[in-house]
Design a protein around this motif. Structure first.
Motif, PDB file in Angstrom:
ATOM      1  N   LEU A 255      62.012   5.094 -15.118  1.00 37.15           N
ATOM      2  CA  LEU A 255      60.801   5.022 -15.928  1.00 37.15           C
ATOM      3  C   LEU A 255      61.031   5.609 -17.322  1.00 37.15           C
ATOM      4  O   LEU A 255      60.516   5.088 -18.313  1.00 37.15           O
ATOM      5  CB  LEU A 255      59.648   5.747 -15.233  1.00 37.15           C
ATOM      6  CG  LEU A 255      58.967   4.987 -14.089  1.00 37.15           C
ATOM      7  CD1 LEU A 255      57.819   5.797 -13.514  1.00 37.15           C
ATOM      8  CD2 LEU A 255      58.463   3.629 -14.572  1.00 37.15           C
ATOM      9  N   GLY A 256      61.796   6.695 -17.399  1.00 30.23           N
ATOM     10  CA  GLY A 256      62.097   7.267 -18.709  1.00 30.23           C
ATOM     11  C   GLY A 256      62.895   6.311 -19.575  1.00 30.23           C
ATOM     12  O   GLY A 256      62.644   6.188 -20.788  1.00 30.23           O
ATOM     13  N   LEU A 257      63.839   5.605 -18.954  1.00 31.73           N
ATOM     14  CA  LEU A 257      64.626   4.610 -19.691  1.00 31.73           C
ATOM     15  C   LEU A 257      63.729   3.468 -20.173  1.00 31.73           C
ATOM     16  O   LEU A 257      63.860   2.997 -21.305  1.00 31.73           O
ATOM     17  CB  LEU A 257      65.740   4.060 -18.795  1.00 31.73           C
ATOM     18  CG  LEU A 257      66.769   5.080 -18.284  1.00 31.73           C
ATOM     19  CD1 LEU A 257      67.708   4.429 -17.282  1.00 31.73           C
ATOM     20  CD2 LEU A 257      67.559   5.674 -19.446  1.00 31.73           C
ATOM     21  N   ALA A 258      62.819   3.035 -19.298  1.00 30.31           N
ATOM     22  CA  ALA A 258      61.913   1.945 -19.662  1.00 30.31           C
ATOM     23  C   ALA A 258      60.999   2.358 -20.813  1.00 30.31           C
ATOM     24  O   ALA A 258      60.749   1.575 -21.744  1.00 30.31           O
ATOM     25  CB  ALA A 258      61.082   1.533 -18.444  1.00 30.31           C
ATOM     26  N   ALA A 259      60.497   3.590 -20.766  1.00 28.22           N
ATOM     27  CA  ALA A 259      59.626   4.074 -21.840  1.00 28.22           C
ATOM     28  C   ALA A 259      60.376   4.135 -23.166  1.00 28.22           C
ATOM     29  O   ALA A 259      59.819   3.813 -24.221  1.00 28.22           O
ATOM     30  CB  ALA A 259      59.076   5.452 -21.475  1.00 28.22           C
ATOM     31  N   ALA A 260      61.656   4.532 -23.113  1.00 23.16           N
ATOM     32  CA  ALA A 260      62.457   4.594 -24.335  1.00 23.16           C
ATOM     33  C   ALA A 260      62.658   3.209 -24.928  1.00 23.16           C
ATOM     34  O   ALA A 260      62.668   3.033 -26.151  1.00 23.16           O
ATOM     35  CB  ALA A 260      63.801   5.250 -24.045  1.00 23.16           C
ATOM     36  N   VAL A 261      62.817   2.196 -24.066  1.00 21.12           N
ATOM     37  CA  VAL A 261      62.934   0.817 -24.552  1.00 21.12           C
ATOM     38  C   VAL A 261      61.610   0.362 -25.150  1.00 21.12           C
ATOM     39  O   VAL A 261      61.569  -0.307 -26.191  1.00 21.12           O
ATOM     40  CB  VAL A 261      63.366  -0.128 -23.416  1.00 21.12           C
ATOM     41  CG1 VAL A 261      63.365  -1.583 -23.893  1.00 21.12           C
ATOM     42  CG2 VAL A 261      64.753   0.246 -22.896  1.00 21.12           C
ATOM     43  N   ALA A 262      60.508   0.720 -24.486  1.00 14.97           N
ATOM     44  CA  ALA A 262      59.180   0.286 -24.949  1.00 14.97           C
ATOM     45  C   ALA A 262      58.864   0.835 -26.333  1.00 14.97           C
ATOM     46  O   ALA A 262      58.257   0.148 -27.163  1.00 14.97           O
ATOM     47  CB  ALA A 262      58.115   0.719 -23.946  1.00 14.97           C
ATOM     48  N   ILE A 263      59.285   2.086 -26.577  1.00 13.43           N
ATOM     49  CA  ILE A 263      58.996   2.704 -27.879  1.00 13.43           C
ATOM     50  C   ILE A 263      60.124   2.345 -28.837  1.00 13.43           C
ATOM     51  O   ILE A 263      60.924   3.194 -29.251  1.00 13.43           O
ATOM     52  CB  ILE A 263      58.859   4.232 -27.733  1.00 13.43           C
ATOM     53  CG1 ILE A 263      57.860   4.585 -26.638  1.00 13.43           C
ATOM     54  CG2 ILE A 263      58.391   4.855 -29.046  1.00 13.43           C
ATOM     55  CD1 ILE A 263      57.791   6.063 -26.331  1.00 13.43           C
ATOM     56  N   SER A 264      60.195   1.083 -29.180  1.00 10.78           N
ATOM     57  CA  SER A 264      61.234   0.575 -30.083  1.00 10.78           C
ATOM     58  C   SER A 264      60.555   0.089 -31.351  1.00 10.78           C
ATOM     59  O   SER A 264      59.966  -1.001 -31.363  1.00 10.78           O
ATOM     60  CB  SER A 264      62.010  -0.571 -29.423  1.00 10.78           C
ATOM     61  OG  SER A 264      62.675  -0.138 -28.256  1.00 10.78           O
ATOM     62  N   PRO A 265      60.573   0.862 -32.419  1.00 14.56           N
ATOM     63  CA  PRO A 265      59.825   0.498 -33.624  1.00 14.56           C
ATOM     64  C   PRO A 265      60.178  -0.865 -34.205  1.00 14.56           C
ATOM     65  O   PRO A 265      59.286  -1.635 -34.579  1.00 14.56           O
ATOM     66  CB  PRO A 265      60.179   1.626 -34.611  1.00 14.56           C
ATOM     67  CG  PRO A 265      60.522   2.783 -33.741  1.00 14.56           C
ATOM     68  CD  PRO A 265      61.202   2.188 -32.541  1.00 14.56           C
ATOM     69  N   LEU A 266      61.467  -1.201 -34.290  1.00  9.85           N
ATOM     70  CA  LEU A 266      61.842  -2.459 -34.936  1.00  9.85           C
ATOM     71  C   LEU A 266      61.266  -3.685 -34.242  1.00  9.85           C
ATOM     72  O   LEU A 266      60.695  -4.557 -34.900  1.00  9.85           O
ATOM     73  CB  LEU A 266      63.370  -2.566 -35.040  1.00  9.85           C
ATOM     74  CG  LEU A 266      64.020  -1.860 -36.232  1.00  9.85           C
ATOM     75  CD1 LEU A 266      65.504  -2.141 -36.262  1.00  9.85           C
ATOM     76  CD2 LEU A 266      63.374  -2.310 -37.537  1.00  9.85           C
ATOM     77  N   PRO A 267      61.400  -3.839 -32.917  1.00 10.94           N
ATOM     78  CA  PRO A 267      60.767  -4.999 -32.262  1.00 10.94           C
ATOM     79  C   PRO A 267      59.256  -5.031 -32.441  1.00 10.94           C
ATOM     80  O   PRO A 267      58.674  -6.107 -32.590  1.00 10.94           O
ATOM     81  CB  PRO A 267      61.150  -4.820 -30.791  1.00 10.94           C
ATOM     82  CG  PRO A 267      62.389  -4.019 -30.816  1.00 10.94           C
ATOM     83  CD  PRO A 267      62.229  -3.077 -31.976  1.00 10.94           C
TER      84      PRO A 267
END
Length: 224
Positions: free
Chosen positions: A9-21
């Protein structure tokens, strides 16, 4: 399965908080075909994460990623290598961040978003998820974590699906605001874009450094 979800879940949250996309999606939504292209961009994002995660599951499961309910040595080595990469990459981004956030500049390719065809928009979403230097290592780590847990195939697929869903929330929120928010959505999304553009590098640097340290710890724990 619960422990695996807790790990990814932590990895998924880090992907979700991706400013450029997120910035790219907001720019896409502002184009004349924003509704169609925004949806295609999000679909491409989901396909990219799903494909990369599925490849890792296919590699991990039959390769003995789990031995007596403990991850195999190669999984620890993979997490250790990914952790080192993310920590170094995060430190490099932090060093390169603009001292004045107002001077932050967006990548030049974003200026061409208005002219991209729907197929290229789909490909852009796929590339920013599966080929991005930040998101790809996180997705690989998630796939290795799921594959190394010794779960039945159905639970592996479900765990990957949950990872992809959480990792897509960063795009689903602005897309939902655009589709449901009416005229006020334009102002809201513009404010989000401006903030993300100014703090993009700093946010990514901190995320990469923190998640990299987590993967380093996981890798060392498995190897020892």
């Amino acid at each position: 399965m619960g422990k695996v979800l807790g790990d990814v879940l932590g990895l998924a949250a880090a992907v979700a908080i991706s400013p450029l996309p997120i910035i790219a999606l907001i720019l896409i939504l502002a184009t004349p075909r924003g509704r169609l292209n925004g949806t295609l961009f999000t679909v491409g994002w989901v396909l990219g994460l799903s494909a990369l995660g599925a490849v890792m599951l296919a590699i991990a499961s039959p390769a003995g990623a789990s031995s007596h309910s403990h991850p195999a040595t190669w999984v620890g080595a993979l997490k250790l290598a990914l952790g080192v990469f993310l920590v170094l990459f995060g430190a490099r981004l932090w060093h390169r961040r603009p001292k004045d956030p107002a001077q932050a500049q967006l990548p030049k390719w974003m200026a061409a978003i208005d002219h991209l065809t729907p197929l290229k928009i789909l490909g852009l979403g796929l590339a920013l998820s599966a080929l991005n230097a930040k998101n790809a290592p996180l997705t690989i780590a998630a796939g290795a974590t799921i594959g190394s847990a010794g779960l039945p195939v159905g639970q592996q697929v479900a765990s990957l699906a949950i990872f992809v869903l959480i990792a897509t929330l960063g795009l689903l929120v602005p897309l939902g605001v655009f589709l449901l928010g009416g005229e006020r959505a334009k102002t809201t999304l513009a404010d989000w874009k401006d903030w993300a553009a100014q703090h993009n590098i700093a946010v990514m640097a901190v995320l990469l450094f923190v998640i990299g340290l987590k993967l380093l710890g996981d890798g060392i724990s498995i190897l020892t």
